[in-house]
Design a protein around this motif. Structure first.
Motif, PDB file in Angstrom:
ATOM      1  N   THR A 135       0.831  -1.202   0.000  1.00 17.02           N
ATOM      2  CA  THR A 135       0.000   0.000   0.000  1.00 17.02           C
ATOM      3  C   THR A 135       0.866   1.252   0.000  1.00 17.02           C
ATOM      4  N   HIS A 136       0.352   2.304  -0.635  1.00 14.41           N
ATOM      5  CA  HIS A 136       1.024   3.603  -0.556  1.00 14.41           C
ATOM      6  C   HIS A 136       0.326   4.493   0.475  1.00 14.41           C
ATOM      7  N   ARG A 137      -0.744   3.969   1.082  1.00 16.43           N
ATOM      8  CA  ARG A 137      -1.524   4.744   2.040  1.00 16.43           C
ATOM      9  C   ARG A 137      -1.069   4.466   3.464  1.00 16.43           C
ATOM     10  N   ASP A 138      -1.423   5.374   4.384  1.00 14.69           N
ATOM     11  CA  ASP A 138      -1.097   5.219   5.797  1.00 14.69           C
ATOM     12  C   ASP A 138      -2.223   4.437   6.464  1.00 14.69           C
ATOM     13  N   LEU A 139      -2.035   3.131   6.615  1.00 12.06           N
ATOM     14  CA  LEU A 139      -3.098   2.285   7.153  1.00 12.06           C
ATOM     15  C   LEU A 139      -3.420   2.631   8.601  1.00 12.06           C
ATOM     16  N   LYS A 140      -2.413   3.068   9.354  1.00 15.78           N
ATOM     17  CA  LYS A 140      -2.664   3.421  10.751  1.00 15.78           C
ATOM     18  C   LYS A 140      -3.644   4.589  10.836  1.00 15.78           C
ATOM     19  N   THR A 141      -3.464   5.590   9.991  1.00 15.42           N
ATOM     20  CA  THR A 141      -4.392   6.715   9.955  1.00 15.42           C
ATOM     21  C   THR A 141      -5.772   6.266   9.495  1.00 15.42           C
ATOM     22  N   MET A 142      -5.813   5.329   8.553  1.00 16.36           N
ATOM     23  CA  MET A 142      -7.096   4.813   8.076  1.00 16.36           C
ATOM     24  C   MET A 142      -7.835   4.087   9.199  1.00 16.36           C
ATOM     25  N   VAL A 143      -7.087   3.381  10.053  1.00 18.45           N
ATOM     26  CA  VAL A 143      -7.707   2.717  11.200  1.00 18.45           C
ATOM     27  C   VAL A 143      -8.319   3.759  12.127  1.00 18.45           C
ATOM     28  N   GLU A 144      -7.575   4.837  12.389  1.00 18.96           N
ATOM     29  CA  GLU A 144      -8.073   5.898  13.267  1.00 18.96           C
ATOM     30  C   GLU A 144      -9.313   6.570  12.688  1.00 18.96           C
ATOM     31  N   ASP A 145      -9.392   6.620  11.351  1.00 16.97           N
ATOM     32  CA  ASP A 145     -10.547   7.236  10.675  1.00 16.97           C
ATOM     33  C   ASP A 145     -11.657   6.226  10.393  1.00 16.97           C
ATOM     34  N   ASN A 146     -11.523   5.011  10.944  1.00 16.94           N
ATOM     35  CA  ASN A 146     -12.520   3.944  10.744  1.00 16.94           C
ATOM     36  C   ASN A 146     -12.705   3.579   9.279  1.00 16.94           C
ATOM     37  N   LYS A 147     -11.615   3.661   8.497  1.00 18.76           N
ATOM     38  CA  LYS A 147     -11.655   3.272   7.092  1.00 18.76           C
ATOM     39  C   LYS A 147     -10.930   1.946   6.846  1.00 18.76           C
ATOM     40  N   PHE A 148     -10.338   1.397   7.915  1.00 22.35           N
ATOM     41  CA  PHE A 148      -9.669   0.098   7.829  1.00 22.35           C
ATOM     42  C   PHE A 148      -9.804  -0.574   9.186  1.00 22.35           C
TER      43      PHE A 148
END
Length: 465
Positions: free
Chosen positions: A277-290
């Motif tokens: 992934t090129h995305r920040d998965l940790k931030t996505m977890v915090e945003d409830n997107k992962f």
């Protein structure tokens, strides 16, 4: 005998530690400045560094990352007179081995050294990145070598791997290298492009379906997870996996079993998972997107690929390999690069990373023709314009420093008047801009942000055609 380096501006501390570690049978030396210490670490092949935080010429914590980039980088143990909690946390995040206050017992120093050396022995027993199959992965700089070492370690087990990095850094290449060097190399490497799959087809693509499971399901279909049985399942851009599928996929990953759409019974698949992934998965977890549970399940091993702008020492090898590959395919594609061409491409930032670099080389060779010697003039205009701006900025900054007032407050006698200086800079900018755009006015306007009328007015002012 192991080599130990102490970098501390307190000579008494240095001499005491030298005595302690010498009695343990190690070769010990010390430096009292960060600059000399780093130079010694690089030249002497040190195993363990005891590094002070507050040094006359820098901060030891900030130097950990630099030390870790050295080939066969030593273990770093921070020593400090200040029991700073934030500093200790930063040291651990930077992969320092330990953080020891100078007020502590010297037994702590001895114990930390023994444990660090034992860890180092175990680490060196793992195959290095230089001995693995690496195919199209080009470069031997310190950053890419560290990534290859992690590939070697990941290939030796079956834990999930997440490869992170900007677009174009080669995440799939590194994933294939892990597979090729693993015990699963004889089985399949199955790629799932999560970003390209329509959401309504993701479940069917991954899990498969039976005939009649839904409208259009005219026959049984084997899912990619089953196709990866005994091999490797590669989820490219895993951050794009729909939330609704993530829960089902997590269970399949844990149990190695799943039910195709419309099927009555579960089927098994023993696959190894690699994600990119090129995305920040940790931030996505915090945003409830992962999903957090899936995040922790797949992040057993992380390999972060550096952008090309941080590993410019590999650009020459990358281009030479690409030119050699093209020449091997056909003599009509053969080109060589000049030193000036290499300097120019090493100055550019390559936001598209290795992919952009190689595509640019292919395009340049096609336009230059067979047997051409590549020079800066062959490069696309936006690359030359970018470099021109940086050169002019560097020149302006340099002239500003050179022409700055002396301590006594006297302005240099031979300096130009302000208007003359500005006109000279404008002239040089427009001259190089037109050369870069090959006289194409719309292109020059795009590069510079000038309107046609502004550009024509400046050309007329400086008598440029």
């Amino acid at each position: 005998m192991h080599r130990v380096m102490i970098i501390d501006d307190d000579e008494q501390v240095c001499k005491t530690l030298v005595q302690v570690f010498t009695r343990m049978g190690h070769a010990v030396s010390y430096q009292q400045t960060l600059k000399k210490g780093l130079a010694a670490v690089l030249s002497k092949g040190v195993d363990v560094v005891f590094l002070d935080v507050n040094l006359p010429d820098g901060n030891g914590l900030a130097a950990i990352t630099t030390i870790k980039q050295y080939p066969a980088s030593p273990e770093v143990i921070i020593i400090t007179g200040d029991e700073d909690v934030d500093g200790a946390e930063l040291a651990m995040r930077s992969k320092a081995w330990d953080y020891i206050p100078k007020t502590g017992s010297y037994k702590k120093f001895k114990f930390a050294l023994e444990r660090a050396l034992e860890y180092r022995r175990q680490k060196q027993s793992v195959p290095s990145g230089q001995s693995i199959k690496r195919e199209a992965i080009i470069g031997d700089g310190p950053l890419i070598s560290n990534c290859l070492d992690k590939v070697a370690k990941a290939a030796g087990n079956d834990l999930p791997v997440v490869i992170t990095g900007e677009t174009g850094t080669g995440k799939e290449l590194f994933s294939r290298a892990i597979h090729a060097n693993s015990k699963r190399s004889l089985a399949g490497f199955v790629v799932v492009d999560c970003a390209a799959l329509p959401e309504h087809l993701v479940e069917s693509t991954l899990f498969g379906h039976v005939k009649g499971a839904f409208t259009g399901a005219g026959a049984d279909k084997t899912g990619l997870m089953k196709m990866a049985d005994k091999g490797t399942l590669f989820l490219d851009e895993v951050g794009e996996l729909p939330l609704g599928i993530q829960k089902k996929f997590l269970r399949a990953l844990q149990e190695k079993k799943f039910r195709p759409i419309g099927a009555k019974n579960e089927i098994a698949s023993d696959f190894r998972l690699i994600c990119a992934t090129h995305r920040d998965l940790k931030t996505m977890v915090e945003d409830n997107k992962f999903r957090q549970d899936l995040f922790f399940r797949i992040f057993s091993i992380n390999i972060h690929l550096p952008p090309l702008k941080d590993r410019k020492d590999d650009i020459k090898a990358l281009v030479e390999n690409q030119l050699g590959r093209k020449a091997g395919m056909s003599e009509e594609n053969s080109c060589t690069m000049s030193g000036e061409f290499l300097e120019e491409i090493q100055q550019y930032d390559w936001s598209g990373n290795v992919r952009e670099l190689l595509n640019t080389i292919d395009m340049v060779c096609s336009e230059a023709g067979a047997g051409a010697l590549l020079v800066p003039h062959h490069l696309p205009g936006h690359i030359r314009a970018f470099n021109i701006r940086n050169k002019l900025k560097a020149s302006t900054d340099g002239d500003t420093r050179e022409n700055s007032p002396s301590p006594a407050g006297k302005f240099p006698v031979n300096s130009m008047k302000f208007k003359e200086y500005i006109d000279q800079m404008k002239y040089e900018y427009i001259r190089q801009l037109l050369a870069c755009a090959k006289g194409n006015i719309p292109r020059a306007c795009t590069f510079s942000g000038l309107s046609r009328s502004q550009l024509y007015r400046l050309m007329q002012q400086f008598d440029l055609k």
